[in-house]
Design a protein around this motif. Structure first.
Motif, short mmCIF file in Angstrom:
data_model
loop_
_atom_site.label_atom_id
_atom_site.label_comp_id
_atom_site.label_asym_id
_atom_site.label_seq_id
_atom_site.Cartn_x
_atom_site.Cartn_y
_atom_site.Cartn_z
N GLU A 26 39.03 52.08 -25.95
CA GLU A 26 38.53 52.04 -24.46
C GLU A 26 39.57 52.14 -23.51
O GLU A 26 39.25 52.87 -22.41
N GLY A 128 33.21 44.01 -24.94
CA GLY A 128 32.93 45.61 -24.33
C GLY A 128 33.00 45.73 -22.80
O GLY A 128 32.91 46.88 -22.52
N SER A 183 32.18 49.64 -18.96
CA SER A 183 31.81 49.63 -20.39
C SER A 183 32.51 50.23 -21.34
O SER A 183 32.64 51.50 -21.44
N THR A 185 31.87 50.30 -24.63
CA THR A 185 30.86 51.09 -25.32
C THR A 185 30.23 52.20 -24.87
O THR A 185 30.32 53.18 -25.47
N GLN A 186 29.85 52.19 -23.33
CA GLN A 186 29.53 53.54 -22.81
C GLN A 186 30.63 54.34 -22.47
O GLN A 186 30.62 55.52 -22.05
#
Ligand SMILES: [Zn+2]
Length: 326
Positions: A26, A128, A183, A185-186
């Motif tokens: 990330e 996340g 985010s 995850t996104q």
């Protein structure tokens, strides 16, 4: 200045000395986004102050170990403040606490140092989600006079929070400035754009440098600290008027903790749940109580939703009495 340099506060963690560090995905994605981001054409805004930092190659501001720097060479700028040229460098790397942080460094004349930094490491309890927020604080020391140092730190914090609030920044009741939510995850910002985030980060960093008072530059039009512990209030009423009203009073006891706000944003995908607009389409997002707090609605994940400005307003029009304070 040299004392600051010699401390090397952001060296690599000892435990990983012999091994190459693995940057979490990330953080890699976020660094890539920031490398591809340019400041908005409006530049950097603090209230009515508009700055246009020029992207240039500056002499390195080396506070880090180069191999951990994920933005090297991508966000170096020069900007004119009060007739002086200020070098700026944004750097993202791992600090001794194993946190990836975005740092804003500056150099002006013979003064240089760090202005502001933001933790980019995923909070353990918020899966996340990276809340891009930072408590406003000053590490002011006064040899032999801790009480005076405490007063100065408090005064600086109050003035910084007030300038930020009046300039339209999101500042919580406990003096955390919130620059957005990312985010993992996104792999996307949920409630801001990369451009707006970068611009706001620079604005906060420059304001903090101004109030620290030891960075070589000062905004002539903003309240500032001088060493006699007197704030220059001469222009305050005028300046604060230009910055706009203090909007802080609207919050109150039903204020939603940052962590919870981040979770609502992640659940709602960083979009208004009514019309689907997000920050990329110019919408400003708010976290709203479904059942209003004033009617007994709780500040819980299930009673909170993401709304854009216009939907939030529309809701208020339908039921003014219940929602006017939301
Ligand atoms: Zn909407």
């Amino acid at each position: 200045m040299s004392a600051f340099k010699n401390r090397l506060p952001y060296a690599a963690p000892r435990s990983n000395k012999s091994q190459p560090l693995k940057t979490p995905p990330e953080i890699t994605a976020l660094a890539k986004t920031l490398r591809e981001t340019r400041l908005p054409s409006s530049g950097v805004r603090i209230g009515e102050i508009f700055l246009k930092p020029k992207q240039v190659t500056i002499a390195p501001l080396n506070f880090n170990r180069a191999r951990f720097e994920l933005l090297r060479g991508w966000h170096d700028y020069q900007v004119e403040i009060g007739g002086r040229t200020v070098d700026l460098s944004l750097q993202l790397y791992l600090n001794v606490n194993h946190h990836y942080r975005l740092f804003g460094f500056c150099r002006c004349g013979s003064a240089e140092g760090m202005m502001f930094s933001l933790n980019f490491t995923t909070a353990k309890d918020i899966n996340g989600i990276i809340g891009l927020s930072q408590k406003i604080q000053f590490r002011e020391g006064r040899d032999g006079d801790p009480e005076r140092a405490r007063q100065i730190r408090g005064a600086k914090k109050r003035i910084m929070a007030e300038i930020l609030v009046r300039s339209g920044f999101d500042v919580t009741d406990n003096d955390e400035v919130n620059l957005g939510t990312y985010s993992a995850t996104q792999k996307a910002f949920l409630d801001t754009t990369p451009e707006a985030f970068l611009s706001q980060f620079l604005a906060v960093a420059l304001l903090k440098g101004h109030l620290q008072g030891n960075k070589g530059y000062q905004f002539a039009c903003l309240p500032r600290y001088d060493d006699s512990f007197a704030w220059k209030w001469d222009s305050t009423a005028e300046v604060m008027g230009a910055l706009g009203p203090n909007k802080r009073g609207r919050r109150g006891a039903r204020a939603i903790p940052l962590g919870l706000r981040f979770r609502v944003l992640e659940r709602d995908g960083g979009k208004c749940v009514l019309c689907g607009q997000g920050p990329a389409m110019g919408a400003t997002l708010h976290i709203d109580h479904v059942t209003p707090f004033s009617l007994g609605g709780l500040t819980t994940l299930s009673n909170l939703q993401t709304l854009c400005d216009s939907c939030n307003l529309g809701k208020g029009n339908r039921s003014k009495r219940s929602f006017v304070q939301e």
